[in-house]
Each structure stands twice: as structure tokens, then as C-alpha cells.
Design an enzyme around this catalytic site. Structure first.
Site, PDB file in Angstrom:
ATOM      1  N   SER A   8      41.195  37.934  51.030  1.00  0.00           N
ATOM      2  CA  SER A   8      40.608  39.163  50.506  1.00  0.00           C
ATOM      3  C   SER A   8      40.882  39.275  49.012  1.00  0.00           C
ATOM      4  CB  SER A   8      41.218  40.378  51.219  1.00  0.00           C
ATOM      5  OG  SER A   8      40.748  41.592  50.655  1.00  0.00           O
ATOM      6  N   HIS A   9      40.089  40.081  48.362  1.00  0.00           N
ATOM      7  CA  HIS A   9      40.331  40.397  46.954  1.00  0.00           C
ATOM      8  C   HIS A   9      41.558  41.299  46.794  1.00  0.00           C
ATOM      9  CE1 HIS A   9      36.256  38.906  46.657  1.00  0.00           C
ATOM     10  NE2 HIS A   9      36.411  38.857  45.350  1.00  0.00           N
ATOM     11  N   SER A  10      41.981  41.894  47.881  1.00  0.00           N
ATOM     12  CA  SER A  10      43.098  42.834  47.858  1.00  0.00           C
ATOM     13  C   SER A  10      44.239  42.318  48.722  1.00  0.00           C
ATOM     14  CB  SER A  10      42.625  44.196  48.392  1.00  0.00           C
ATOM     15  OG  SER A  10      43.729  45.015  48.725  1.00  0.00           O
ATOM     16  N   ASP A  66      36.612  38.189  52.800  1.00  0.00           N
ATOM     17  CA  ASP A  66      36.008  39.516  52.751  1.00  0.00           C
ATOM     18  C   ASP A  66      34.631  39.502  52.088  1.00  0.00           C
ATOM     19  OD1 ASP A  66      36.956  39.293  50.105  1.00  0.00           O
ATOM     20  OD2 ASP A  66      38.110  41.149  50.163  1.00  0.00           O
ATOM     21  N   SER A  69      33.459  36.187  45.746  1.00  0.00           N
ATOM     22  CA  SER A  69      34.229  35.068  45.226  1.00  0.00           C
ATOM     23  C   SER A  69      35.306  34.588  46.184  1.00  0.00           C
ATOM     24  CB  SER A  69      34.842  35.412  43.864  1.00  0.00           C
ATOM     25  OG  SER A  69      35.779  36.456  44.001  1.00  0.00           O
TER      26      SER A  69
END
Length: 125
Positions: A8-10, A66, A69
């Protein structure tokens, strides 16, 4: 057992999805690869590589991303580890993570994972 990497980006989102999946399948090899090394939002090639290494028990690794990128970075990891069995799964992030973890714990092989997580697209209502 197939290992599962949640990308995920987070960092918080990845760790939260691992927490939910682990609640349903405590024995599944799960790893979160979220955010950048400094904790900011983004995707990290190094974090994904380390997560794959951590969960790979020889039966392959399924990666769930997610968006955006995260997919591109995961593809780069797959290319750099071409000697490993790694499959990118196309499914909803949290629901797919839970189903993949349950399936991994139950002995589902990597080649069957995509079909199994398709059920995570079912409507909730």
C-alpha cells in the site's frame, strides 16, 4: 504455505490489512509493505523486497496492491526476483487480503490464488 505481501501507499493501511487478515488466519505468513522508509506515503521497492523475503517459505508469494504505483513497483520486484514464484493478485485490497490469508493457511497453491480472491469482488449488499 504461500506467503502474502500487502502493498500500500500507506504503512498504516498495509499494517491494518495484515491485522485483519491475521485475525482470520493467524498462521498465514503475512507481511505489510506500506509507505516509504521515512513513513511518508508512497511505495518502496526495498520494503516490498524485504516483505517478499520475509514470507517466502518456498511455495511462492502472492502480492496484493492497493493502486497505481504500488502495482508498478510490485512488477519491478517480480522482474528482479524472476527466480522466485511471485504472483500479483488483482482484487480489492482488504477483502482480498483476508481471503488470500485464509486460502494460504488452508494450503491453496499459488496458482489457484487469483481464482480464490475473485470472490472478494462480490457485492456487500
Amino acid at each position: 504455505m504461500v506467503g502474502i505481501v500487502l502493498i500500500s501507499h500507506s504503512q498504516k493501511a498495509a499494517e491494518g490489512a495484515v491485522e485483519l487478515a491475521r485475525m482470520m488466519a493467524p498462521d498465514a505468513p503475512l507481511a505489510a509493505a506500506g509507505g516509504l522508509e521515512d513513513g511518508s506515503l508512497g511505495t518502496s521497492f526495498e520494503k516490498i523486497m524485504a516483505a517478499v523475503e520475509a514470507v517466502d517459505q518456498g511455495d511462492g508469494v502472492a502480492c496484493i496492491m492497493d493502486m497505481g504505483s504500488a502495482v508498478m513497483t510490485a512488477e519491478m520486484v517480480v522482474e528482479s526476483l524472476e527466480d522466485r514464484k511471485i504472483q500479483l493478485l488483482d482484487c480489492p485490497f482488504v477483502e482480498g487480503a483476508v481471503i488470500a490469508a485464509i486460502e494460504a493457511a488452508g494450503g491453496t497453491p499459488l496458482a489457484a490464488m487469483q481464482d480464490k480472491v475473485e470472490a472478494s469482488r462480490d457485492r456487500k449488499l
